[in-house]
Motif scaffolding. Structure first.
Motif, PDB file in Angstrom:
ATOM      1  N   THR A 515       0.849  -1.192   0.000  1.00 21.52           N
ATOM      2  CA  THR A 515       0.000   0.000   0.000  1.00 21.52           C
ATOM      3  C   THR A 515       0.888   1.247   0.000  1.00 21.52           C
ATOM      4  OG1 THR A 515      -0.024   0.007   2.414  1.00 21.52           O
ATOM      5  CG2 THR A 515      -1.763  -1.243   1.296  1.00 21.52           C
ATOM      6  N   GLU A 517       1.212   3.442   2.336  1.00 23.15           N
ATOM      7  CA  GLU A 517       1.905   3.570   3.619  1.00 23.15           C
ATOM      8  C   GLU A 517       3.129   2.658   3.666  1.00 23.15           C
ATOM      9  OE1 GLU A 517       3.136   4.624   7.324  1.00 23.15           O
ATOM     10  OE2 GLU A 517       1.717   5.629   5.990  1.00 23.15           O
ATOM     11  N   ALA A 534       2.698  -1.767  10.274  1.00 21.10           N
ATOM     12  CA  ALA A 534       1.852  -0.956   9.387  1.00 21.10           C
ATOM     13  C   ALA A 534       0.924  -1.850   8.568  1.00 21.10           C
ATOM     14  CB  ALA A 534       2.741  -0.123   8.462  1.00 21.10           C
ATOM     15  N   GLU A 538      -3.281  -2.207   8.639  1.00 23.09           N
ATOM     16  CA  GLU A 538      -4.108  -2.070   7.438  1.00 23.09           C
ATOM     17  C   GLU A 538      -4.852  -3.355   7.082  1.00 23.09           C
ATOM     18  OE1 GLU A 538      -1.289  -0.574   4.557  1.00 23.09           O
ATOM     19  OE2 GLU A 538      -1.985   1.483   4.932  1.00 23.09           O
TER      20      GLU A 538
END
Length: 568
Positions: A515, A517, A534, A538
């Protein structure tokens, strides 16, 4: 009384049609067997199983249906010999027959080949009784014969000793003598029995390990090594030589590692064996990887992908360009996952090329290239040539160095879909591994679509598993959901799983999708743990969490999950 058709061509036609109609045999394979029958004059059922075109169990069912005979179940064989002294054991072994019972109506026989008129007539004349044949699976018949009629283990050792000789210690043996020994019938039977038994027990590897006073044989079954009956230690040189001859390796070279391949048909199956020989203190240690194409299910559900993980994986797989990596240690099922993915992508409008070392399974409609480092055909060299063939999808068996990684990235940048594997512990550390190799971070973020990390765990036997909720302390320690933990099971053991409590394996996964991020963290050169946090935030389920979910569903045990992964 059984009426066996006289016309062999009619038998071949009718039996072949039955097998093709039920999907057990392909029409081109039937044509191949019929052509061979006209040259060898063997019965069609014998040819089909010898070539590995039809499995023994499928052939037994087809013969039973064709002749109107029952198929003998493995539990229906006698515990003591029947007709002992009236029919010779050697005759029974040669014609693969086991007398089941002496009834008022006649002699009940289990026959691997009920089309064998000579065997039927011979038993009828020897007993002066009517014969009631039934169809037996050859593997069952041979196992029962060994139990009821075979010589004792000591006698077998004596036969092997006579073939090998007393002074053969495997160190100063003459090469021609080794070749002669490897061609002796007892040694051939011993090696064949090792391989056949491994196939019957669903082993993935055969380990033959020489020690000072023993020759150890172990099978890896469902991921765990199990000791088998040990052959006499003085036959180690003969066994090694036989395997090396089959794999076309240099029998005189005992100081360097060697790799080879054996292809054979056993139990009506085509089997490939990858052979690796490594010199040790007391001789050459050999590992044979069993590649049974018939036992591999190239289906996502069979591999352990549930609906929610499969949707995520297919979303990444179906992207038109970019790199998809499958990671894990050796023997974690990475290649099988990639092969299953290739079958999904193998449509008529795509050209698919693979570079592998070795090519484990041949896939219809896919161009597969075998790496040969000895002649300079490395992954990198092969990839450079393949890119000129205008492929849509490229599968690289393994990214081992920066050169191969750079070519894979460049191929993705120029509009290709690239699938490959890497040896890392989890999905997030794969990014760190690529950066450590020397791949630029901006290339990683612009080409990498997703990473799948996976492990294989043993699956609980559905016939004997029992509920066993974990202790409250374990629930707290492992942060388990108290409700789902009540559904945990334990292995028990039954005949279906040979007493282990486990039958087969399943996969646990984690799928890291790149993604925005995650890409920002990669460009910052963040640590693997930060990237993982992270990804979890998600929505990524880690391997540990995926494993706990499978344990809660009764598919495996929490102990199996903890054996291969931990909660980060």
């Amino acid at each position: 009384m059984l009426q066996i058709p006289q016309d062999e061509q009619a038998v071949a036609s009718e039996l072949g049609t039955l097998l093709t109609d039920t999907g057990k045999l392909k029409p081109p394979d039937l044509e191949r067997a019929v052509r061979l029958q006209s040259e060898t004059h063997e019965r069609i059922n014998v040819i089909l199983t010898k070539l590995g075109l039809v499995s023994e169990s499928d052939m037994a069912e087809a013969l039973g249906h064709y002749l109107g005979l029952p198929v003998v179940e493995s539990g229906d064989y006698p515990s003591e010999p029947v007709l002992e002294g009236r029919v010779g054991a050697r005759f029974l072994k040669e014609h693969r027959i086991i007398p089941l019972a002496d009834t008022p109506d006649g002699i009940v026989l289990a026959m691997a080949d009920p089309l064998d008129r000579y065997a039927l007539d011979a038993v009828r004349l020897a007993t002066d009784r009517a014969i009631l044949p039934q169809v037996g699976v050859p593997a069952d018949i041979e196992a029962v014969y060994e139990r009821l009629y075979e010589k004792a283990a000591g006698d077998t050792e004596q036969v092997l000793d006579e073939a090998v000789g007393e002074d053969d210690d495997g160190t100063e043996a003459d090469i021609e003598r080794l070749k002669d020994i490897a061609s002796e019938a007892p040694v051939i039977r011993l090696v064949n029995r090792l391989i056949t038994k491994a196939v019957e027990m669903r082993a993935s590897d055969i380990h033959i390990e020489p020690f000072e006073r023993s020759l150890r044989v172990r099978y890896r079954i469902d991921g765990a090594l199990r000791d088998m009956e040990m052959p006499p230690p003085r036959v180690r040189a003969a066994v090694t030589s036989r395997i090396k001859l089959l794999a076309k390796l240099n029998i005189a070279e005992t100081r360097l590692p060697q790799d080879g391949r054996i292809r054979l048909a056993t139990r009506g199956k085509e089997i490939d064996l990858r052979v690796s020989c490594v010199p040790t203190m007391h001789g050459e240690s050999i590992v044979l990887r069993v590649l049974d194409r018939g036992s591999v299910s190239l289906d996502f559900a069979a591999l352990g992908f549930e609906d929610y993980t499969l949707d995520t994986y297919l979303t990444v797989l179906d992207q038109p360009t970019g790199v998809l990596l499958v990671t894990g240690p050796t023997g974690s099922g990475k290649t099988t996952t990639l092969y299953t993915s290739l079958l999904r992508l193998n449509t008529g409008d795509r050209k698919i090329l693979t570079v592998e070392d070795p090519v484990e399974y041949q896939l219809e409609g896919i161009n597969q290239v075998q790496v040969k480092p000895k002649i300079g055909l490395s992954f990198a060299n092969a990839l450079r040539s393949l890119l000129r063939h205008d492929p849509d999808v490229i599968m690289i068996g393994e990214i081992r160095d920066l050169e191969t990684a750079e070519i894979a990235v460049q191929a993705a940048l120029t509009g290709h879909k690239v699938l490959s594997t890497l040896h890392t512990n989890d999905a997030a550390s794969t990014v760190t591994r690529l950066l450590d190799m020397g791949v630029e971070d901006y290339l990683v973020t612009s080409t990498l679509n997703g990473i799948v990390a996976q492990r294989l765990v043993r699956a609980l036997c559905p016939d004997c598993r029992e509920p066993q909720p974990p202790l409250p302390e374990l629930v707290d320690q492992l942060k388990l959901d108290a409700g789902s933990a009540m559904n945990f099971h334990k292995p028990v053991g039954c005949p279906s799983c040979t007493g282990t409590g486990y039958l087969g394996r399943t996969t646990i996964h984690e799928i890291l999708v790149l993604t925005d991020e995650v890409r920002r963290l990669i460009l910052r050169r963040a640590e693997a743990r930060e990237i993982e946090r992270a990804a979890v935030a998600e929505g990524m389920a880690t391997m540990y969490r995926n494993g706990v979910a499978k344990a809660a569903a009764g598919l495996t045990t929490i102990e199996e999950v903890l054996r291969v992964t931990r909660d980060a």
